[in-house]
Design an enzyme around this catalytic site. Structure first.
Site: not given
Length: 269
Positions: A95, A205
């Site tokens: 990524k 998150t």
């Protein structure tokens, strides 16, 4: 099935490993999410002790690891992190994250494109985190990226799909998976991304910072699955004016009114 490069995943929810209060909570949340592709920052891996207390448990879960280059400030640093991931983990999946601004963590489009082209030429499976920029995403596809990961809103902000208009364009134009990454703060927002036609979403998150990460992870899994099914079913068209669900003519025509009046009169008489 979600297909990235030569690999298929039954889950369309990607999860991260950061911000959890402890490793056990993280592992429980990932298990609850059903995620099969999990990101982790190279800077968090410590193999100097013979084994890593984060890496080992993740590998034992059977998930595919997606190392990221978080912390890289330019293409050179990101390429180095990707090469390090290959040496340490034996994977060319990466990524790609390059954000030189530590306050807003906005991805650098120029450095990202430079690094992506280099890594793709070296045979890496590159999944870049980028602005919701349709032109940039097209360029990244052209240089060989396996997927693009445009942001919904700033990393960790939980602001949702602030870039929805541009995400729609990217999804429409792309011939590779579009994975909405960053800013998704609620299951409803993940569902919306999937309804739009996103191939998958990445959530970290919103799960890690919730009061019950394990339960929240399951909520996101359900929302992603529901959104995908809604997309496949085909959402109804959005209109600027009303459309009646029942006929508005016929039953109030003169013959109908006359018959009704006669019926009422006969009963009253």
């Amino acid at each position: 099935m979600l297909t990235i490069a030569d690999h298929q995943f039954s889950s369309r929810l990607l999860t991260g490993t950061g911000k959890f209060s402890n490793h056990n909570t993280m592992l429980q949340a990932i298990a609850s999410s059903g995620s099969q592709l999990v990101t982790l920052a190279m800077k968090r891996i410590d193999l100097t002790r013979g084994h890593d207390n984060l890496l080992g448990p993740l590998q034992s879960m059977g998930v595919k690891l997606l190392p990221n280059t978080a912390g890289a400030r330019n293409a050179k640093e990101a390429i180095f992190a990707a090469e390090l991931a290959y040496e340490m983990l034996g994977t060319k999946w990466i990524k790609l994250e390059i954000h030189p601004d530590p306050k807003y963590l906005m991805p650098d489009p120029i450095e990202t494109l430079i690094a992506a082209q280099h890594l793709c030429e070296k045979g890496y499976i590159v999944m870049p985190y980028v602005h919701a920029d349709p032109v940039l995403c097209r360029r990244l596809e052209e240089v060989g990226c396996a997927a693009v990961m445009p942001l919904g809103s700033p990393i960790g902000s939980n602001q949702g799909l602030a870039t929805e208009t541009f995400l729609s364009i990217i999804i429409e134009q792309a011939n590779i998976p579009v994975i909405v990454d960053a800013g998704i703060g609620a299951p409803s927002q993940a569902c919306r991304a999937m309804e739009m036609g996103a191939a998958a979403v990445l959530v970290n998150t919103a799960i890690a910072s919730s009061a019950n990460p394990q339960q929240m992870a399951k909520c996101f899994a359900d929302a992603v699955a529901t959104g995908r099914q809604a997309y496949l079913a085909g959402l109804g068209a959005v209109n600027n004016h009303a459309h009646a669900t029942s006929p508005l003519t016929g039953f109030l025509s003169e013959p109908s009114i006359s018959s009704l009046a006669k019926s009422v009169n006969s009963k009253g008489g």
